[in-house]
Every structure is written in C-alpha cells, then in structure tokens.
Design a protein around this motif. Structure first.
Motif, PDB file in Angstrom:
ATOM      1  N   GLU A 117       0.842  -1.193   0.000  1.00  0.00           N
ATOM      2  CA  GLU A 117       0.000   0.000   0.000  1.00  0.00           C
ATOM      3  C   GLU A 117       0.881   1.247   0.000  1.00  0.00           C
ATOM      4  O   GLU A 117       1.961   1.260   0.596  1.00  0.00           O
ATOM      5  CB  GLU A 117      -0.898   0.028   1.237  1.00  0.00           C
ATOM      6  CG  GLU A 117      -1.923  -1.087   1.312  1.00  0.00           C
ATOM      7  CD  GLU A 117      -2.724  -1.015   2.590  1.00  0.00           C
ATOM      8  OE1 GLU A 117      -3.935  -0.780   2.513  1.00  0.00           O
ATOM      9  OE2 GLU A 117      -2.125  -1.191   3.673  1.00  0.00           O
ATOM     10  N   TYR A 118       0.379   2.269  -0.656  1.00  0.00           N
ATOM     11  CA  TYR A 118       1.076   3.554  -0.679  1.00  0.00           C
ATOM     12  C   TYR A 118       0.016   4.649  -0.687  1.00  0.00           C
ATOM     13  O   TYR A 118      -0.923   4.610  -1.494  1.00  0.00           O
ATOM     14  CB  TYR A 118       1.956   3.667  -1.924  1.00  0.00           C
ATOM     15  CG  TYR A 118       2.744   4.956  -2.004  1.00  0.00           C
ATOM     16  CD1 TYR A 118       3.857   5.160  -1.200  1.00  0.00           C
ATOM     17  CD2 TYR A 118       2.374   5.970  -2.894  1.00  0.00           C
ATOM     18  CE1 TYR A 118       4.590   6.344  -1.273  1.00  0.00           C
ATOM     19  CE2 TYR A 118       3.094   7.147  -2.974  1.00  0.00           C
ATOM     20  CZ  TYR A 118       4.211   7.332  -2.160  1.00  0.00           C
ATOM     21  OH  TYR A 118       4.921   8.489  -2.228  1.00  0.00           O
ATOM     22  N   GLY A 119       0.151   5.637   0.232  1.00  0.00           N
ATOM     23  CA  GLY A 119      -0.857   6.682   0.258  1.00  0.00           C
ATOM     24  C   GLY A 119      -0.542   7.770   1.254  1.00  0.00           C
ATOM     25  O   GLY A 119       0.371   7.653   2.091  1.00  0.00           O
ATOM     26  N   ASN A 120      -1.324   8.852   1.181  1.00  0.00           N
ATOM     27  CA  ASN A 120      -1.167   9.964   2.116  1.00  0.00           C
ATOM     28  C   ASN A 120      -2.416  10.836   2.047  1.00  0.00           C
ATOM     29  O   ASN A 120      -3.135  10.838   1.036  1.00  0.00           O
ATOM     30  CB  ASN A 120       0.068  10.794   1.766  1.00  0.00           C
ATOM     31  CG  ASN A 120       0.597  11.560   2.978  1.00  0.00           C
ATOM     32  OD1 ASN A 120      -0.028  11.579   4.044  1.00  0.00           O
ATOM     33  ND2 ASN A 120       1.759  12.195   2.819  1.00  0.00           N
ATOM     34  N   ALA A 121      -2.682  11.565   3.111  1.00  0.00           N
ATOM     35  CA  ALA A 121      -3.753  12.557   3.175  1.00  0.00           C
ATOM     36  C   ALA A 121      -3.098  13.891   3.498  1.00  0.00           C
ATOM     37  O   ALA A 121      -2.494  14.042   4.576  1.00  0.00           O
ATOM     38  CB  ALA A 121      -4.791  12.176   4.224  1.00  0.00           C
ATOM     39  N   ILE A 122      -3.204  14.861   2.612  1.00  0.00           N
ATOM     40  CA  ILE A 122      -2.389  16.075   2.671  1.00  0.00           C
ATOM     41  C   ILE A 122      -3.226  17.294   2.284  1.00  0.00           C
ATOM     42  O   ILE A 122      -4.393  17.165   1.904  1.00  0.00           O
ATOM     43  CB  ILE A 122      -1.176  15.943   1.713  1.00  0.00           C
ATOM     44  CG1 ILE A 122      -1.666  15.412   0.357  1.00  0.00           C
ATOM     45  CG2 ILE A 122      -0.107  15.038   2.292  1.00  0.00           C
ATOM     46  CD1 ILE A 122      -0.588  15.175  -0.669  1.00  0.00           C
ATOM     47  N   ASP A 123      -2.593  18.467   2.325  1.00  0.00           N
ATOM     48  CA  ASP A 123      -3.265  19.701   1.922  1.00  0.00           C
ATOM     49  C   ASP A 123      -2.755  20.228   0.584  1.00  0.00           C
ATOM     50  O   ASP A 123      -3.362  21.124  -0.007  1.00  0.00           O
ATOM     51  CB  ASP A 123      -3.087  20.778   2.999  1.00  0.00           C
ATOM     52  CG  ASP A 123      -3.934  20.488   4.225  1.00  0.00           C
ATOM     53  OD1 ASP A 123      -5.053  19.962   4.056  1.00  0.00           O
ATOM     54  OD2 ASP A 123      -3.478  20.769   5.351  1.00  0.00           O
ATOM     55  N   GLN A 124      -1.608  19.697   0.093  1.00  0.00           N
ATOM     56  CA  GLN A 124      -1.080  20.050  -1.225  1.00  0.00           C
ATOM     57  C   GLN A 124      -0.626  18.763  -1.900  1.00  0.00           C
ATOM     58  O   GLN A 124      -0.036  17.890  -1.263  1.00  0.00           O
ATOM     59  CB  GLN A 124       0.108  21.018  -1.109  1.00  0.00           C
ATOM     60  CG  GLN A 124      -0.231  22.360  -0.475  1.00  0.00           C
ATOM     61  CD  GLN A 124      -1.171  23.192  -1.335  1.00  0.00           C
ATOM     62  OE1 GLN A 124      -1.162  23.081  -2.561  1.00  0.00           O
ATOM     63  NE2 GLN A 124      -1.990  24.027  -0.686  1.00  0.00           N
ATOM     64  N   TRP A 125      -0.900  18.637  -3.200  1.00  0.00           N
ATOM     65  CA  TRP A 125      -0.540  17.411  -3.909  1.00  0.00           C
ATOM     66  C   TRP A 125       0.968  17.191  -3.856  1.00  0.00           C
ATOM     67  O   TRP A 125       1.757  18.065  -4.213  1.00  0.00           O
ATOM     68  CB  TRP A 125      -0.993  17.460  -5.364  1.00  0.00           C
ATOM     69  CG  TRP A 125      -2.473  17.307  -5.557  1.00  0.00           C
ATOM     70  CD1 TRP A 125      -3.311  18.187  -6.126  1.00  0.00           C
ATOM     71  CD2 TRP A 125      -3.271  16.170  -5.195  1.00  0.00           C
ATOM     72  NE1 TRP A 125      -4.594  17.716  -6.144  1.00  0.00           N
ATOM     73  CE2 TRP A 125      -4.605  16.461  -5.580  1.00  0.00           C
ATOM     74  CE3 TRP A 125      -3.007  14.958  -4.577  1.00  0.00           C
ATOM     75  CZ2 TRP A 125      -5.654  15.590  -5.369  1.00  0.00           C
ATOM     76  CZ3 TRP A 125      -4.058  14.072  -4.369  1.00  0.00           C
ATOM     77  CH2 TRP A 125      -5.352  14.393  -4.757  1.00  0.00           C
ATOM     78  N   ASP A 126       1.382  16.024  -3.397  1.00  0.00           N
ATOM     79  CA  ASP A 126       2.785  15.622  -3.382  1.00  0.00           C
ATOM     80  C   ASP A 126       2.823  14.090  -3.331  1.00  0.00           C
ATOM     81  O   ASP A 126       2.641  13.491  -2.268  1.00  0.00           O
ATOM     82  CB  ASP A 126       3.518  16.219  -2.181  1.00  0.00           C
ATOM     83  CG  ASP A 126       5.009  15.885  -2.197  1.00  0.00           C
ATOM     84  OD1 ASP A 126       5.452  15.159  -3.114  1.00  0.00           O
ATOM     85  OD2 ASP A 126       5.734  16.358  -1.289  1.00  0.00           O
ATOM     86  N   PHE A 127       3.059  13.483  -4.488  1.00  0.00           N
ATOM     87  CA  PHE A 127       3.002  12.020  -4.565  1.00  0.00           C
ATOM     88  C   PHE A 127       4.318  11.360  -4.144  1.00  0.00           C
ATOM     89  O   PHE A 127       4.420  10.136  -4.137  1.00  0.00           O
ATOM     90  CB  PHE A 127       2.635  11.583  -5.990  1.00  0.00           C
ATOM     91  CG  PHE A 127       1.225  11.921  -6.369  1.00  0.00           C
ATOM     92  CD1 PHE A 127       0.180  11.087  -6.016  1.00  0.00           C
ATOM     93  CD2 PHE A 127       0.944  13.077  -7.073  1.00  0.00           C
ATOM     94  CE1 PHE A 127      -1.129  11.397  -6.362  1.00  0.00           C
ATOM     95  CE2 PHE A 127      -0.361  13.398  -7.430  1.00  0.00           C
ATOM     96  CZ  PHE A 127      -1.394  12.564  -7.060  1.00  0.00           C
ATOM     97  N   SER A 128       5.317  12.171  -3.813  1.00  0.00           N
ATOM     98  CA  SER A 128       6.629  11.603  -3.466  1.00  0.00           C
ATOM     99  C   SER A 128       6.808  11.416  -1.966  1.00  0.00           C
ATOM    100  O   SER A 128       7.804  10.848  -1.530  1.00  0.00           O
ATOM    101  CB  SER A 128       7.740  12.512  -4.000  1.00  0.00           C
ATOM    102  OG  SER A 128       7.687  13.794  -3.360  1.00  0.00           O
ATOM    103  N   ASP A 129       5.866  11.904  -1.180  1.00  0.00           N
ATOM    104  CA  ASP A 129       6.054  11.899   0.272  1.00  0.00           C
ATOM    105  C   ASP A 129       4.999  11.037   0.970  1.00  0.00           C
ATOM    106  O   ASP A 129       4.529  11.362   2.054  1.00  0.00           O
ATOM    107  CB  ASP A 129       5.989  13.344   0.801  1.00  0.00           C
ATOM    108  CG  ASP A 129       6.536  13.442   2.230  1.00  0.00           C
ATOM    109  OD1 ASP A 129       7.359  12.589   2.596  1.00  0.00           O
ATOM    110  OD2 ASP A 129       6.108  14.353   2.969  1.00  0.00           O
ATOM    111  N   GLY A 130       4.607   9.933   0.331  1.00  0.00           N
ATOM    112  CA  GLY A 130       3.583   9.090   0.914  1.00  0.00           C
ATOM    113  C   GLY A 130       4.135   8.053   1.874  1.00  0.00           C
ATOM    114  O   GLY A 130       5.343   7.875   2.032  1.00  0.00           O
ATOM    115  N   TYR A 131       3.236   7.356   2.524  1.00  0.00           N
ATOM    116  CA  TYR A 131       3.585   6.278   3.434  1.00  0.00           C
ATOM    117  C   TYR A 131       3.440   4.946   2.700  1.00  0.00           C
ATOM    118  O   TYR A 131       2.559   4.775   1.856  1.00  0.00           O
ATOM    119  CB  TYR A 131       2.672   6.289   4.658  1.00  0.00           C
ATOM    120  CG  TYR A 131       2.820   7.528   5.522  1.00  0.00           C
ATOM    121  CD1 TYR A 131       3.699   7.527   6.593  1.00  0.00           C
ATOM    122  CD2 TYR A 131       2.075   8.669   5.256  1.00  0.00           C
ATOM    123  CE1 TYR A 131       3.839   8.659   7.401  1.00  0.00           C
ATOM    124  CE2 TYR A 131       2.200   9.792   6.042  1.00  0.00           C
ATOM    125  CZ  TYR A 131       3.088   9.797   7.112  1.00  0.00           C
ATOM    126  OH  TYR A 131       3.213  10.906   7.882  1.00  0.00           O
TER     127      TYR A 131
END
Length: 847
Positions: A791-805
């Motif tokens: 799994e790879y994902g994140n919940a953020i306020d600005q799009w950034d696909f490189s800093d996921g968990y």
C-alpha cells in the motif's frame, strides 16, 4: 320468421349457458368472476392456459362445469433442532418452497431428502420427522454426531495397504464407494472375480485434528467432542473362487495390460450380465486402439477366464489429411475434434458434420465435404478428406421473419457473430414487440460474398385488454403502469417478472400473456403474497469499532407495490445511529430507483465527537453497466470534545449546516480474454456543498479497482483512490476531511493515523488524499484467499506524490456461511513517527 326466432333464442340460450359457467373448488369469488368473464369470450384451451397461469394445475371441464382441485399450499418451512446447517440450507435439501402444493407423499419424501442430506455429510444417525400445522411444514431434526473415519481395516483377506488418516474423512457414501471399489478392484486383479464386501464400522476414541476447509464453521463444530465421533471402517472381504486370466488374440503387451485392467474393473462377478457388459467395454477399448470390428468373447472355465479377441485388421498408425479447395493443407487440423473410432468405423456422416460445423463457425457457411477416402496399407490407415470450403461471407442485413432489423453490417458470418447479432436484435425489438422465442433460421444469398441473416420468432404486437389476478392491488398497480402506453412488449413483461422475483413479499409469482385476438392480449399474474413485514439484523467486528450490532425493520407495500419503508439502527463502541428510509423501484424501469431517508448519528473519533442530522433524497439509474446517481441532502453537524491545540480549535465552528448535491457515475464489468479474465470497476463522485454560515466547497472522489485472473485460483488486485476538496480552511467540517489508517486503507497504521496534523501532532485530516494498493491472492479453497499486498498513500493539503507512506503485509479473507472474515498484518517499510505495524481482524454477518 320462425327460423329467425329459433336462431335468436338458441343464440341467447347458448351465450347465457357459457357465461353461467359453474366453478367448483377452493377459489375466491373475485377470481371466479374473472375466470367466468374470460371463459365467456374465449375457448376452453385459452381458459386452460389462464388457469395454469393462475396456479391451478389440476382442473376438469365437464360441460358448463369447471372443477378445480386446489390443494393446500405451503405457508412456511420451519426447522427445529438443527445446529450445524442453516434453515435455508436444509430447505434447499428438502425441495420445498413457500407456495408449493401440500401432498402427504411429497412431504414424507422431503423429510427423507433432509435425512439423506445429513447422512451425505457424515451424520449417519440423524433422525428427521415432519408434520403439517395450518399450512406450515415443520421438520424436527435430531442431528446426532458427525462420523469421521480415522482408519479403514480390511478383514478376512490380506490387503497390501493400510488406511490411516491424519485428517479424518467424513463418513459418507462417496467415501465408502471410493475405498470399497479400490479394495475390490485389487482382488479382481488377482483373479477373485466373485469378490464381495460387507462394510461396517465401530466407534473409537480417536480425537484427531479435523479440518473441512469447504465448510470452516462446520469443521469447528465437528472438532468439539459433543459434535464429533471417530469411527473405524471395517471392510470384510469374501474373495470367492480364484481364477486365472488368459488373453488370446492380442499380440502387443501394452494392449494386453489395458485389457487385463479393463476386465478387473468391469467383471464384477461371474454372471452372464457382467460377462456381456465386460465384452462390450473391451470392444470399445479395442476400437479406440485401432482394432477394426473387434469381437470379444469371454469364456469362463473351471479355474480360468479366457478373453478371446478376434478382429479383421489393426491400424498401428492413422494419418488424416485435410485437403481444401484453396486453404492450406491441414488447416484447422487440431480444431475438428475427430477421434479415431469415427475413422475406424468409417462414420462419414458424423465426420462431415463435425467439419462443416467448425468451418461454419469460422465464417465458411457454405462449406461442404466433397469426399472421404480411406486407404489401408501395412497397418496404417490414411484418410483424405476433400473439402470445398467456399468463401468467407459477410452478413449484410438481418431480418426477424420478414422484418428488417439491421442493415449494411458487413460482419463476418461466423457462429460467434450470429450469437452476438442475436443479442443485438433482441435489444432492438424488446421495446417494440412481444415474443417468447427467437432463434437462427437461415442465411439468404444477397450478392457476391454477402448474405442476409434471418432469425425466426413469434413476434406479436399486442395492446393490453385487461389484467387478471387474484390480487386486486397488483391488478391496479399493473394497470397504472400500462395506462399511458398499453402496448405489451417483451421488455415490459420481463421487467415485471424480474420485479416480482426481486420483491421478498411476492413468492412464486408467475406472469403470463394470453392472446385473445390478433391485436389484444390479457396479462395474468398470480402467486403467494408473503409477509409484508421483515425484521433483519447482523453484527460486525473490527479492531476500531469493536463489536458493531445493527438491526432493522422493513415494511413492503407502502404507498403502492414498489415502495419499502425501513427503520435501521446501529450500535458500537464509537457510534450510534438511527435511520428512517423509503425506497421504491419502477418495474418498467428496473434500473431506476429512489431513496428518501432521515437519519441521526452520534460518533466518537478520539480527537473529537460529533452529532449529525441528515435528510436525503437520492435517485439512481443503471444503463449499460453504468450507474448514475443524483441527489440532494440537508445536514446539520454539531462538534464537541475537540482535543486539538487552541490555535486550530479557534478557527473551527461548533456547528455546520450544509446542503449537498451528490452526483455519481460508475461502471463495473468483466472481460474474458484468450489468456486472462479481468474484472473492473470505477466510480466518480462529485458533491457541491452549500453552507449557511460558511463558504461553500466541492468534494470529489475517484475509486477504481482492477482484478486480473491469470489462473483458476490466482488473482492480482490493483486499487486506486483519490479525493479532493476545493477549499482548505476552517470552512470544511472535520468529518469531510480525509484521513488514512486502519483495517481498510493503510493497514500498518492506527485508525486515522495519517493526515494533516496540528502543532500537538493530532491528526485532523487533509483536503486531498491518494491511495494505491497492489495485491496478489491465491484461493486456498472455495472463497478463502491468502496473499501479500503493498500500500502507498497519504492525506495532505497540497498534492505531493513523493512523500507518501508505504507498508507491506499479508491478508487472509474468507466468505463463510455466517459472514465475511478478514485478517491482515502489515508493516511500515519506511520509519516514521507513526505506528510501525498493525494486526487487524474484521468480521461481519447478517440474518
């Protein structure tokens, strides 16, 4: 004048006589009146069809009398005493359903069917009795213990193998048959053709591990001492007289071994029946092995069985050549499916049919086998099949009877294309005509290399004359739907059937169309009206909610036949809710539904609590695998118990009042390719939200799922989810913000562990999120899957696909008779301040 008077009186008496049909039998007065009126205008054969549609299968016409034998029918099927098997399972085994006629013999047979079902599943001592009480069929069951065979002992004869089972086997007829056959075949192979066996069992005290993976719940019950009984199977062997076996007329050793094996398997006794039967089986075997016209005679002597084989010739090799008019030699060689026995028997008729059918499926619709030449030389059979394949034709126009439906298609005239066009034609005429059957008729030569395709059907154009039904509300309901357009079509009747089949309170309903003239027909609807009230419920468990119990009440036939009223409530350690809803379907448009609901919910999310009131109207429409949704709702949210830092809390409101307009579009389906099977689904949801005291915003989500099945028990799963909120400020209620973590997304993390945080590290959620899952699963047994995932994902306020968990893990999922079970363990691959790993268990079931 007298003649005219006579004819008038006779006509009056005749018409009066018909209309005054006397009906005897258990038929309500309303239905009697409808039958009499129909009979007055139609002949007996149509009236007989009407009676069949109304559910009266036994009736007799005697002059102006109609005698109906209407047996009592089943109201309910009830089981008492069953612990292992569910009521629905046993009812299926009994063969009884609500609305079936009640006959004493049938009911007794049903009890025996239930008992045999238990015996087949190892409950050798099960007892089943049945009684009838006011239309209820009541079964009383004493299940006893499940017998599990731990070992099999062969007595009175030496047998080279022992049977001891580490995982015991269910004692059923199949098990007994397999091992007894194995033992008897062994002794017949040693010349004891009159061998016989007696099977018995003795109970033992062996409590070994038992796992019935096809029914895990039953396995758990059976391993408990109260439900489990180990037994030893005893096979007592009477060998009988020993015979030697001699084969005459067969020269090669391989065929002789096959003959000996066939004799051991089929000669189950020295009797004329088994001797003749074995001779026939041996002749089939030898024919398949290239022996032409084999004649087998079995001679039984004092201590010897002689198998005497005679044949005209034998072909050691067989070569088949397909010679076409223009195609390459041996084209489609592997696809014709011609076995050697057809060649040896020179069955030209079947050979020609196999070849022309296959060529037709390839588009050679006028292919013809011109000649088949058989040449024998030095033990080899050479077969030349001369084929005039003709041309591949294109389908130009498509007709049903003499009506043109499609034109200028220019599609290759293969059997697959004909089936595809049949489906297209049906969809084109469903809304225009009523018909009961449609099938391929013929091709008609149109022009060079073009043909017209003709289907035959009983197409009719009917207008509704009247609706006949014992259910007055059903009559009115159908009339209303035909009021604006009285035309009877295939799609209308099919939709009505599907609607009645889907409604739980309509049982065994049938729908029939009876033509009464060239342009008019009656619709007949009958069945059993079931309970209009239903109580349902269930429970679920996961490590977040702990135990979650839900229950509800459903009432059918509110404001018309198609409406359902429902009360639904849930209770868990985090949440309490209550919802009232009203839903309806239009049976002429079964892909159209609407839901009206009013709900209350109170929930604890650790960092805050909230209370919700929500009124909603939602409409759904399904069209060609696409499902569209449109709705509107009003919502009030009240927040308490916020634990965030003061700066963040001060920006939030304690109360939000919103009006939302949810829009959705989704598609789901599957594709069966030459190598893999693919299932897919995708849904887009948009939700403009207008607030009373805050700024408005829009939420959007995209969810996609792809499952690929490269093998029978193996599948890959790819899931992508995205979410976006048009604003990122205090105008967005906490319940609309995105977080990840828990048993469903990012399984290595705690619940709501991923998302934007305040200064204290408390997660309040982001205005957008992304989530990717890739998994591989293997089906261990039916509906039990095990496999790894990433799994790879994140919940953020600005799009950034490189800093996921990222996490990796393994999951077990199973669908059981009691519900769905999920178990997952995942570990975070990149160290963070979040949880390193998590184990989650989920379970859900309903009744």
């Amino acid at each position: 004048m007298r003649a005219l008077l006579f004819l008038t009186v006779f006509s009056f008496l005749f018409s009066t006589n018909i209309y005054s049909l006397e009906i005897q039998g258990n038929v309500d007065n309303g239905t009697k009146a409808q039958i009499k009126k129909f009979y007055s205008k139609n002949e007996r054969s149509k009236t007989g069809k009407l009676l069949n549609y109304l559910g009266y299968d036994f009736f007799t016409f005697n002059r102006n009398q109609l005698i109906i034998s209407n047996p009592e029918r089943v109201d309910n099927v009830i089981f008492y005493g069953n612990l292992i098997f569910l009521d629905n399972t046993l009812q299926g085994a009994s063969g009884l359903a609500k609305g079936d006629p009640i006959y004493a013999e049938t009911i007794e047979n049903s009890a025996e069917k239930v008992r045999k079902y238990y015996v087949r599943n190892g409950y050798r001592n099960a007892e089943v009795s049945v009684s009838i009480t006011d239309g209820d069929i009541v079964f009383h069951v004493r299940e006893g213990k499940r017998f599990l065979v731990t070992d099999i002992n062969v007595k009175n004869a030496d047998y080279p193998e022992s049977f001891n089972f580490l995982n015991p086997k269910i004692f059923d007829e199949k098990l007994e048959d397999i091992y007894v056959k194995t033992i008897e075949n062994y002794f017949r192979s040693k010349g004891y053709f009159n061998v016989s066996t007696d099977v018995s069992y003795v109970k033992n005290n062996k409590y070994t591990f038992f796992l019935n993976i096809n029914n895990p719940v039953s396995s758990v019950m059976s391993v408990l001492p109260n439900f489990h009984q180990g037994v030893s199977l005893i096979v007592f062997v009477k060998k009988g007289k020993e015979f030697s076996l001699r084969i005459e007329g067969i020269e090669d050793n391989e065929t002789e071994k096959l003959v000996r094996s066939e004799v051991s398997r089929n000669l189950k006794g020295i009797s004329s029946f088994y001797v003749r039967y074995t001779e026939g089986e041996l002749e089939k075997l030898l024919t398949d092995k290239g022996y032409i016209n084999p004649q087998v005679v079995i001679i039984v002597k004092e201590k010897e069985v002689v198998v005497d084989v005679d044949y005209s010739e034998r072909f050691v090799n067989t070569k088949v050549n397909f010679i076409y008019n223009s195609l390459p030699v041996d084209k489609f060689f592997d696809e014709f499916g011609i076995n050697r026995s057809l060649l040896y028997s020179k069955n030209e008729k079947i050979i020609k049919r196999l070849i022309t059918n296959k060529l037709y499926s390839k588009g050679y619709i006028y292919a013809k086998v011109e000649d088949i030449k058989f040449t024998k030389r030095n033990g080899q059979l050479s077969v030349d099949i001369i084929i005039n394949e003709g041309d591949i034709y294109k389908i130009d126009d498509v007709f049903v009877n003499d009506k043109e439906i499609l034109d200028n298609l220019q599609r290759t005239a293969t059997s697959k294309e004909v089936n595809n066009l049949l489906g297209i034609v049906k969809s084109n005429i469903n809304n225009k005509y009523y018909f009961t059957s449609i099938s391929f008729d013929k091709f008609i030569m149109n022009k060079e290399n073009n043909v017209d395709l003709v289907f035959k059907s009983d197409l009719s154009r009917f207008r509704l004359n009247k609706v006949i039904s014992p259910d007055e509300s059903m009559k009115n309901f159908i009339k209303e739907h035909f009021f604006d357009n009285p035309k009877i079509t295939k799609v209308k009747i099919d939709s009505l059937k599907k609607f009645l089949a889907s409604e739980k309170n309509y049982i065994n309903y049938s729908v029939g169309v009876i033509p009464i003239s060239e342009n008019e027909a009656d619709i007949v609807v009958s069945g059993i009206k079931g309970e209009s009230n239903e109580i349902f419920g269930g429970f679920a468990y996961d490590d977040i909610e702990k135990f979650n119990v839900f229950a509800g009440y459903r009432r059918f036939d509110i404001f018309g036949t198609a409406h359902q009223f429902q009360i639904f409530t849930t209770y868990s350690s985090r949440e309490k809710s209550l919802t009232f809803s009203l839903g309806s379907n239009n049976f002429f448009a079964p892909n159209l539904a609407n839901i009206y609901s009013l709900g209350w919910k109170k929930r604890d999310e650790d960092t805050f609590e909230y209370e919700q009131l929500k009124a909603r109207i939602q409409f759904f429409k399904t069209l060609n695998n696409f499902r569209y949704g449109l709705g509107v709702y009003a919502e009030e949210l009240n927040f308490t118990g916020l634990v965030y830092d003061k700066d963040f809390t001060e920006k939030l409101s304690d109360n939000y009042r919103l009006i939302g307009i949810p829009l959705s579009a989704g598609n789901a389906g599957s594709y069966l390719g030459p190598v893999v099977e693919v299932e897919y689904s995708a849904e887009l949801r948009l939700k403009p939200l207008f607030q009373i005291d805050q700024n408005s915003f829009i939420t959007s989500e995209l969810n996609t799922m792809l499952k690929i099945y490269p093998a029978d028990r193996f599948r890959f799963k790819l899931k992508n989810d995205f979410g976006y909120i048009s604003r990122n400020n205090s105008d967005i209620p906490l319940t609309y913000r995105y977080t990840l973590g828990g048993p469903y997304r990012m399984k290595a993390f705690d619940y709501r562990d991923i998302g934007s945080e305040d200064k204290k590290g408390n997660v309040y959620g982001g205005s957008r999120f992304y989530y990717f899952l890739f998994g591989a699963e293997y089906e261990i047994r039916n509906n039990v899957y095990l496999g790894p995932f990433v799994e790879y994902g994140n919940a953020i306020d600005q799009w950034d696909f490189s800093d996921g968990y990222t996490d990796v893990g393994i999951a077990l999922t199973a669908d059981t008779i009691l519900g769905s079970i999920g178990l997952s363990f995942a570990h975070e691959t990149v160290g963070s301040s979040k949880s390193d790993s998590a184990l989650y268990l989920t379970f859900s079931g309903s009744f």
